[in-house]
Design a protein around this motif. Structure first.
Motif, PDB file in Angstrom:
ATOM      1  N   TRP A   1       0.828  -1.272   0.016  1.00 24.87           N
ATOM      2  CA  TRP A   1       0.089  -0.149  -0.172  1.00 24.87           C
ATOM      3  C   TRP A   1       0.986   1.207   0.020  1.00 24.87           C
ATOM      4  O   TRP A   1       1.906   1.318   0.628  1.00 24.87           O
TER       5      TRP A   1
ATOM      6  N   TYR B   1       6.891  -1.327   7.383  1.00 17.59           N
ATOM      7  CA  TYR B   1       5.974  -0.610   7.330  1.00 17.59           C
ATOM      8  C   TYR B   1       6.656   0.969   7.228  1.00 17.59           C
ATOM      9  O   TYR B   1       7.899   1.110   7.507  1.00 17.59           O
TER      10      TYR B   1
ATOM     11  N   ILE C   1      -0.806  -4.341   7.628  1.00 16.60           N
ATOM     12  CA  ILE C   1      -1.145  -4.948   6.333  1.00 16.60           C
ATOM     13  C   ILE C   1      -1.434  -6.711   6.493  1.00 16.60           C
ATOM     14  O   ILE C   1      -0.649  -7.383   7.272  1.00 16.60           O
TER      15      ILE C   1
ATOM     16  N   LEU D   1      -5.511  -3.629   4.557  1.00 14.42           N
ATOM     17  CA  LEU D   1      -4.604  -2.635   5.291  1.00 14.42           C
ATOM     18  C   LEU D   1      -5.909  -2.013   6.564  1.00 14.42           C
ATOM     19  O   LEU D   1      -6.660  -1.356   6.092  1.00 14.42           O
TER      20      LEU D   1
END
Length: 115
Positions: free
Chosen positions: A36, A59, A69, A80
């Motif tokens: 993401w 992250y 996630i 997410l």
């Protein structure tokens, strides 16, 4: 043709939670690695979180400890979970998924956090 579709965005108050989903379709292959990313107005796109096929995760510094996630390989979907949301988390969130050696981007989904 592979399609990556994000869903679950919206408007949330600061301190709240939201879960966004990324569904991948159009291939007989499952998701390999996925991530993401987000882009706020006037800023560069930045990494939020990534997950490998073996469930290793990483992250961005600004979300570590607040976002998680995860993936459901049976549904070919990546999630997410966003907790303790802040106004600075407001951005368009994009899913990036690798399928059969190629990377695909979703169209993006708006997440807005009100103060």
């Amino acid at each position: 043709q592979v399609q990556v579709v994000e869903s679950g965005g919206g408007l949330v108050q600061a301190g709240g939670s939201l879960r966004v989903s990324c569904a991948v379709s159009g291939s007989t292959f499952s998701i390999d690695n996925a991530g993401w990313y987000r882009q706020a107005p006037g800023k560069q796109r930045e990494l939020v979180a990534i997950i490998s096929r073996g469930d290793s995760t990483n992250y961005g510094a600004s979300v570590k400890g607040r976002f998680t996630i995860s993936r459901d390989d049976a549904k070919n979907t990546v999630y997410l979970q966003m907790n303790s949301l802040k106004p600075e988390d407001t951005a368009v969130y994009y899913c990036n998924a690798a399928v059969a050696g190629r990377w695909y981007w979703g169209q993006g989904i708006q997440v807005t956090i009100s103060s």
